[in-house]
Write an enzyme that holds these catalytic residues in place. Structure first.
Site, PDB file in Angstrom:
ATOM      1  N   GLY A  88       0.823  -1.218   0.000  1.00 19.80           N
ATOM      2  CA  GLY A  88       0.000   0.000   0.000  1.00 19.80           C
ATOM      3  C   GLY A  88       0.852   1.261   0.000  1.00 19.80           C
TER       4      GLY A  88
ATOM      5  N   ILE B 165       1.588   3.799   2.314  1.00 20.05           N
ATOM      6  CA  ILE B 165       2.603   4.010   3.368  1.00 20.05           C
ATOM      7  C   ILE B 165       3.466   2.752   3.516  1.00 20.05           C
ATOM      8  CG2 ILE B 165       2.988   4.708   5.769  1.00 20.05           C
ATOM      9  CD1 ILE B 165       0.142   5.962   5.693  1.00 20.05           C
TER      10      ILE B 165
ATOM     11  N   SER C 167      -5.857  -5.786  -2.450  1.00 25.65           N
ATOM     12  CA  SER C 167      -7.229  -5.320  -2.669  1.00 25.65           C
ATOM     13  C   SER C 167      -7.247  -3.809  -2.914  1.00 25.65           C
ATOM     14  CB  SER C 167      -8.117  -5.667  -1.472  1.00 25.65           C
ATOM     15  OG  SER C 167      -7.620  -5.053  -0.303  1.00 25.65           O
TER      16      SER C 167
ATOM     17  N   SER D  17      -3.901   7.027  13.826  1.00 27.69           N
ATOM     18  CA  SER D  17      -4.233   8.220  13.043  1.00 27.69           C
ATOM     19  C   SER D  17      -4.521   9.402  13.961  1.00 27.69           C
ATOM     20  CB  SER D  17      -5.475   7.916  12.205  1.00 27.69           C
ATOM     21  OG  SER D  17      -6.019   9.093  11.670  1.00 27.69           O
ATOM     22  N   ALA D  18      -4.228  10.593  13.460  1.00 27.20           N
ATOM     23  CA  ALA D  18      -4.574  11.815  14.183  1.00 27.20           C
ATOM     24  C   ALA D  18      -6.084  11.950  14.351  1.00 27.20           C
ATOM     25  CB  ALA D  18      -4.041  13.027  13.422  1.00 27.20           C
TER      26      ALA D  18
ATOM     27  N   TYR E 170     -14.313   4.108  10.704  1.00 29.25           N
ATOM     28  CA  TYR E 170     -12.869   4.013  10.448  1.00 29.25           C
ATOM     29  C   TYR E 170     -12.079   4.565  11.647  1.00 29.25           C
ATOM     30  CZ  TYR E 170      -8.309   5.673   9.046  1.00 29.25           C
ATOM     31  OH  TYR E 170      -6.967   5.946   9.043  1.00 29.25           O
TER      32      TYR E 170
ATOM     33  N   LYS F  60      -9.440   2.778  14.756  1.00 29.99           N
ATOM     34  CA  LYS F  60      -8.097   3.193  15.197  1.00 29.99           C
ATOM     35  C   LYS F  60      -8.074   3.352  16.723  1.00 29.99           C
ATOM     36  CE  LYS F  60      -6.228   3.049  11.205  1.00 29.99           C
ATOM     37  NZ  LYS F  60      -5.353   1.911  10.895  1.00 29.99           N
TER      38      LYS F  60
ATOM     39  N   ASN G 151      -9.072  12.269  -0.708  1.00 21.49           N
ATOM     40  CA  ASN G 151      -8.103  13.131  -0.028  1.00 21.49           C
ATOM     41  C   ASN G 151      -7.620  14.257  -0.939  1.00 21.49           C
ATOM     42  OD1 ASN G 151      -7.260  10.084   1.288  1.00 21.49           O
ATOM     43  ND2 ASN G 151      -7.923  11.730   2.621  1.00 21.49           N
TER      44      ASN G 151
ATOM     45  N   ARG H 207     -17.455  19.810   4.194  1.00 20.32           N
ATOM     46  CA  ARG H 207     -17.646  18.362   4.156  1.00 20.32           C
ATOM     47  C   ARG H 207     -17.966  17.890   5.573  1.00 20.32           C
ATOM     48  NH1 ARG H 207     -12.646  14.620   2.146  1.00 20.32           N
ATOM     49  NH2 ARG H 207     -11.738  15.419   4.082  1.00 20.32           N
TER      50      ARG H 207
ATOM     51  N   ASP I 190     -15.426  17.094   8.897  1.00 22.84           N
ATOM     52  CA  ASP I 190     -14.105  17.744   8.880  1.00 22.84           C
ATOM     53  C   ASP I 190     -13.902  18.589  10.138  1.00 22.84           C
ATOM     54  OD1 ASP I 190     -12.961  16.791   6.564  1.00 22.84           O
ATOM     55  OD2 ASP I 190     -13.630  18.457   5.307  1.00 22.84           O
TER      56      ASP I 190
HETATM   57  N1  UFG Z   1     -10.370  18.786   0.957  1.00 25.02           N
HETATM   58  C1  UFG Z   1     -10.945  19.623   0.000  1.00 25.02           C
HETATM   59  N2  UFG Z   1     -11.286  19.070  -1.197  1.00 25.02           N
HETATM   60  C2  UFG Z   1     -11.093  17.762  -1.502  1.00 25.02           C
HETATM   61  C3  UFG Z   1     -10.503  16.927  -0.503  1.00 25.02           C
HETATM   62  C4  UFG Z   1     -10.173  17.484   0.701  1.00 25.02           C
HETATM   63  O1  UFG Z   1     -11.130  20.809   0.241  1.00 25.02           O
HETATM   64  O2  UFG Z   1     -11.444  17.332  -2.601  1.00 25.02           O
HETATM   65  C5  UFG Z   1      -9.984  19.368   2.250  1.00 25.02           C
HETATM   66  C6  UFG Z   1     -10.721  18.757   3.423  1.00 25.02           C
HETATM   67  O3  UFG Z   1     -11.944  19.376   3.638  1.00 25.02           O
HETATM   68  C7  UFG Z   1      -9.702  18.969   4.523  1.00 25.02           C
HETATM   69  C8  UFG Z   1      -8.345  18.895   3.831  1.00 25.02           C
HETATM   70  O4  UFG Z   1      -8.629  19.105   2.447  1.00 25.02           O
HETATM   71  O5  UFG Z   1      -9.858  20.238   5.055  1.00 25.02           O
HETATM   72  C9  UFG Z   1      -7.668  17.568   3.996  1.00 25.02           C
HETATM   73  O6  UFG Z   1      -8.586  16.552   3.615  1.00 25.02           O
HETATM   74  P1  UFG Z   1      -8.119  15.047   3.388  1.00 25.02           P
HETATM   75  O7  UFG Z   1      -9.337  14.268   3.000  1.00 25.02           O
HETATM   76  O8  UFG Z   1      -6.948  15.010   2.472  1.00 25.02           O
HETATM   77  O9  UFG Z   1      -7.595  14.649   4.806  1.00 25.02           O
HETATM   78  P2  UFG Z   1      -8.379  14.546   6.187  1.00 25.02           P
HETATM   79  O10 UFG Z   1      -7.663  15.453   7.119  1.00 25.02           O
HETATM   80  O11 UFG Z   1      -9.831  14.705   6.057  1.00 25.02           O
HETATM   81  O12 UFG Z   1      -8.148  13.004   6.420  1.00 25.02           O
HETATM   82  C10 UFG Z   1      -7.133  12.567   7.206  1.00 25.02           C
HETATM   83  C11 UFG Z   1      -6.701  11.142   6.828  1.00 25.02           C
HETATM   84  C12 UFG Z   1      -7.769  10.140   7.190  1.00 25.02           C
HETATM   85  C13 UFG Z   1      -8.261  10.389   8.589  1.00 25.02           C
HETATM   86  C14 UFG Z   1      -8.770  11.771   8.697  1.00 25.02           C
HETATM   87  C15 UFG Z   1      -9.409  12.053  10.023  1.00 25.02           C
HETATM   88  O13 UFG Z   1      -6.407  11.058   5.454  1.00 25.02           O
HETATM   89  O14 UFG Z   1      -7.213   8.854   7.114  1.00 25.02           O
HETATM   90  O15 UFG Z   1      -7.671  12.633   8.493  1.00 25.02           O
HETATM   91  O16 UFG Z   1      -9.496  13.386  10.294  1.00 25.02           O
HETATM   92  F1  UFG Z   1      -9.249   9.552   8.953  1.00 25.02           F
END
Ligand code: UFG
Length: 341
Positions: A16, A18, A40, A130-131, A155, A159, A204, A300, A303
């Protein structure tokens, strides 16, 4: 150089995102990783890519960690001295839709690994946490003492429960464990040979950015610009996956130095610095000279406004800190995306 009879480090989910970068770091540090992956959510060609990067043959088993008997044959065949357990489902939104899939897979896989570690007397486990366990922290930067908040998704709950399983098991067995709380892993290996390969539209931010710049997605939507942050967009701690991979090597070395059997500690793995969504977008455009159509959309669900790590504990105890910048991570991610064409 690894000797032929060097004990193996079992890396579940080693093909994967990481996991694959960690396999490279392990080999560079003289360890002998053995991958277990069911492919997978990864491609079997990652194995050849790893061989190309490292110049070493990579041992791997195509196996789901839910297959206890299959996993047992790996423990029987290899002399394993430690485990890095990545294998898990990780899509936050999907976990809300299919909670049982997440609970069964993420928790049973961990339990299978732990029961075999006990049976084969393997002591050291590095766990992918995870954070997300912090939710929206009361204080920033968030340190490892901060209370864990109710999980926003199944999810995230897997953790938290995974961490608790390990704390409980360490108390009563020879198991020693490091729980690595990842912030936002991004980037790719500088060779452009391995990186993140999301199935379908990415959830992400950085995968969405690079696919949009490559013309695979029409435009990026920024999820909300009315947060209580300087530019109104959410703040995260984006860490280069190669730095994150190296944290696993340091965690393993740290465990091998422990003298107490019940050792179990959590560490934040981030840069210590927060960047907003708009800062990430601007840095990407500046560093790559690519156009990036984007629009501001609604928030979203789930968040948090801002989260970034206090990294002092990892610096002091694991002798580790992030060395790579956001700009470098975005350039490496872009190189990886370009290699996929
Ligand atoms: N974002 C956008 N547009 C997108 C995707 C993300 O604006 O299309 C923003 C999100 O709203 C957020 C930031 O970009 O503010 C980061 O979003 P990510 O989805 O990249 O990351 P997250 O912080 O939401 O997710 C991370 C880890 C997950 C974990 C999660 C929990 O990738 O595994 O933190 O907070 F579960």
């Amino acid at each position: 150089m690894t000797l032929p009879n060097t004990p193996a480090i079992l890396v579940t989910g080693g093909a994967g995102f990481i996991g694959s970068h960690t396999v490279v770091s392990l080999i560079e540090a003289g360890f002998r990783p053995v991958i277990v992956d069911d492919f997978s959510n990864s491609s079997p060609n990652v194995i050849q890519r790893l061989e190309q990067i490292t110049g070493k043959a990579i041992a791997y088993y195509t196996l789901d960690c839910l297959d206890l008997q299959g996993l047992k044959t790996v423990f029987a065949q290899e002399t394993i001295s430690g485990v890095i357990h990545f294998a898990a489902h990780k899509a936050v939104g999907e976990s809300v839709q299919q909670p049982l899939k997440y609970y069964r897979n993420n928790l049973d896989s961990l339990l299978n690994v732990l029961s075999l570690m006990q049976e084969y007397q393997v002591q050291d486990l590095v766990f992918s946490s995870s954070a997300t366990v912090y939710g929206q922290p009361d204080n920033l930067p968030v340190d490892e003492q901060a209370p864990l908040k109710p999980a926003e998704s199944p999810y995230g709950f897997t953790k938290q429960v995974g961490e608790q399983i390990l704390r409980d098991a360490c108390k009563v067995s020879a198991l020693r464990s490091v729980l690595l709380r990842y912030f936002n892993p991004i980037g790719a290996h500088p060779s452009g040979l391995i990186g993140e390969l999301p199935l379908g539209p990415p959830n992400n931010l950085v995968p969405y950015i690079i696919q949009t710049a490559a013309g695979l997605r029409e435009r990026l939507t920024v999820f909300g610009n009315d947060y209580a942050t300087p530019d109104g967009t959410c703040i995260r701690d984006y860490i280069h996956v190669v730095d994150l991979a190296q944290a696993h090597v340091q965690a393993l070395k740290h465990l091998q130095k422990q003298t107490e059997a019940s050792y179990c500690e959590a560490f934040n793995i981030g840069t210590g610095k927060g960047n907003s969504v708009l800062e990430v977008i601007q840095t990407f455009i500046q560093e790559t000279n690519q156009g990036l159509p984007y629009t501001i959309g609604p928030r979203r669900a789930g968040d948090v406004t801002a989260v970034y790590a206090s990294v002092q504990k990892a610096e002091k105890q694991l002798d580790w800190h992030a060395e790579r910048s956001l700009a470098q991570a975005l350039v490496d991610a872009w190189r990886w995306q370009c290699s996929l064409k």
